[in-house]
Design an enzyme around this catalytic site. Structure first.
Site, PDB file in Angstrom:
ATOM      1  N   GLY A  83      14.989   8.218  70.499  1.00 52.20           N
ATOM      2  CA  GLY A  83      15.740   7.282  71.340  1.00 52.20           C
ATOM      3  C   GLY A  83      16.689   6.419  70.523  1.00 52.20           C
ATOM      4  N   LYS A 106      26.853   0.972  68.266  1.00 48.06           N
ATOM      5  CA  LYS A 106      25.918   1.433  67.244  1.00 48.06           C
ATOM      6  C   LYS A 106      25.787   0.338  66.190  1.00 48.06           C
ATOM      7  CE  LYS A 106      25.339   5.347  64.037  1.00 48.06           C
ATOM      8  NZ  LYS A 106      26.000   6.599  63.571  1.00 48.06           N
ATOM      9  N   ASP A 118      15.549  -2.338  61.930  1.00 48.31           N
ATOM     10  CA  ASP A 118      16.131  -3.621  62.332  1.00 48.31           C
ATOM     11  C   ASP A 118      17.250  -3.458  63.360  1.00 48.31           C
ATOM     12  OD1 ASP A 118      18.255  -2.633  60.841  1.00 48.31           O
ATOM     13  OD2 ASP A 118      18.124  -4.141  59.250  1.00 48.31           O
ATOM     14  N   ASP A 246      18.488  16.146  67.953  1.00 48.50           N
ATOM     15  CA  ASP A 246      18.939  14.893  68.552  1.00 48.50           C
ATOM     16  C   ASP A 246      20.370  14.559  68.144  1.00 48.50           C
ATOM     17  OD1 ASP A 246      17.194  14.532  66.090  1.00 48.50           O
ATOM     18  OD2 ASP A 246      18.244  12.613  66.088  1.00 48.50           O
TER      19      ASP A 246
END
EC number: 2.7.7.-
Length: 477
Positions: A83, A106, A118, A246
């Site tokens: 994810g 992003k 983080d 992914d």
């Protein structure tokens, strides 16, 4: 502010994403703004608003940010829970031609998928994504594109403290093979069906409304898109570096410019990614990995094709088995164009194969050698190819190909300049260490017209003195 977002992906349901706001940043400052892309998408945001909007501090009308759910095979090992760990889909924007485009941040902070991360991004990988995606777009390679890079005013801690930044990425969608794997692993056929329908609508797939043929045609068209992408990677010498499922978009566009690099000396086993210890994603392995990734997608579609798994496998296997022939035909055609031919028969393909063998044996640069063929008498680096040059020219004559047409064919398929690794790293270092964007902007201007001679082009065509022997790329997380 002229940007109105919808939230169609959010509306698919709770299983597909998690609502989450981008984090707050102390001092957002716009570093890079892609004017051409903004105009193309009909996005108009005032200069004073850009840093706020494209760091997630100010939400555009209609925006309901989410982190997208997906799984994925990473270096062949399945991870069921990935994810968006440092990204937010702000929503979908309708471009000037009526196409929906994802607006995706992003490095915008932690999400429910962050695990121990983080959620931030350093300035170097942020600017790298802008530079590489724009270079790839200009080279004619299907790719996500970067609209903006905003520095956040905070420090991100990696191997050492670095300035933080947020990238705004645009894409036809961010649906991945890993998105399908997410629902297949959880035995959720209803969600898989919803995902297929979303992709068919979003990417204009031509399929029947129902029945097994709907999913088979969908899969076949995904194969077409992946082959087109792959052929362009091989044409310009692009090494993705981390072809996990992914990072494989259903739309057939390049995504994730972390460990990527450009091929210098021709060697199919070239690997630059610091995390690819086995060479799984080497330049020459990219066709086989694309095939492998598509097989993983096929497995996800089986319960939609037929209730009986054996029957579903029987129906989809011809498409999987046919990948190699489809790819090889497209690859031969691409190489023929690089050498000035219109079509590829056995002689032309053998000619191309022999050239690559000689380039490998003599450690010749992929891009430079191809462009040197435009005028082989002037370039001493081609001396090792004398016998091959004679047979190539005889073959062009046999095909009765007009020299001017042949040259134009070659010019259209062989870039004069690429984002060479040593220049990319040097310029990114300047940006990270002292915030100097001047040479970056010069480099971007040159890369904008890679098939034409332009001002400053010569200073970016030189080959690395060490042949990139010790060069490594990193994922940037």
């Amino acid at each position: 502010m002229s940007i109105q977002l919808t939230h169609q992906y959010l509306d698919l349901g709770q299983a597909f994403s998690r609502p989450v706001l981008p984090e707050s940043f102390p001092e957002p400052k716009l570093l890079l703004w892609n004017t051409d892309l903004a105009d193309e998408l009909a996005i108009s945001v005032t200069a004073s608003e850009r840093a706020q909007v494209f760091s997630g501090q100010l939400l555009a009308s209609g925006s309901r940010p989410v982190a997208m759910a997906y799984s994925g095979h990473q270096f062949g090992q399945f991870n069921p829970q990935l994810g968006d760990g440092r990204a937010h889909l702000l929503g979908e924007h309708e471009s000037a031609n009526g196409q929906l485009v994802d607006i995706h941040l992003k490095g915008s902070g932690r999400t429910p998928f962050s695990r121990n991360g983080d959620g931030k991004c350093g300035i170097r990988p942020a600017v790298r994504e802008y530079l590489m995606s724009e270079a790839m777009h200009a080279l004619g390679v299907p790719t996500c594109r970067t609209l903006a890079v905003v520095s956040t005013g905070e420090t991100v801690f990696r191997e050492q403290p670095v300035p933080g930044a947020v990238v705004t990425r645009t894409a036809e969608s961010h649906i991945r093979v890993g998105t399908f794997e997410h629902f297949a692993a959880r035995n959720q056929p209803a969600e898989l069906s919803t995902l297929v329908d979303f992709c068919i609508s979003r990417h204009d797939f031509d399929t029947p409304e129902s029945g097994p043929e709907k999913y088979l045609r969908f899969f076949s068209q995904v194969i077409d898109k992946q082959i087109k992408l792959l052929i362009n990677w091989m044409r310009v010498g692009f090494i993705h570096g981390v072809m996990n499922t992914d990072n494989c978009l259903i739309s057939g566009h390049t995504i994730d410019y972390g460990p990527c690099a450009m091929l210098g000396v021709y060697d199919p086993q070239t690997v630059y990614s610091s995390i690819d210890h086995q060479g799984r994603y080497a330049f020459g392995n990219q066709p086989a990995i694309t095939h492998w990734n598509l097989a993983r997608l096929a497995e996800c579609l089986l319960p939609l094709i037929a209730d009986d798994q054996d029957q579903a496998v029987h129906l989809i296997m011809p498409y999987i088995e046919g990948f190699s022939d489809r790819y090889n035909q497209a690859y031969r055609q691409m190489m023929a164009h690089k050498l000035g031919f219109n079509t590829a028969d056995e002689e032309v393909s053998s000619c191309a194969d022999e050239l690559l063998k000689l380039m490998h044996a003599n450690q010749m640069d992929y891009t430079h050698t191809m462009t040197a063929l435009l005028d082989p008498d002037k370039d001493k680096s081609l001396s090792a190819l004398n016998a091959w040059l004679s047979s190539w020219q005889q073959l062009l004559h046999k095909w009765n190909i007009n020299k001017e047409h042949s040259v134009q064919q070659m010019k259209a398929n062989n870039p004069l300049v690429i984002p060479r690794n040593h220049h990319v790293e040097r310029i990114l270092k300047q940006v990270e260490e002292n915030g100097d964007l001047n040479e970056l902007k010069t480099f971007l201007k040159v890369l904008k017209s890679p098939y034409q001679t332009s001002k400053h082009i010569s200073q970016y065509q030189d080959l690395p003195t060490d042949q990139d022997q010790n060069y490594q790329t990193y994922c940037g997380t």
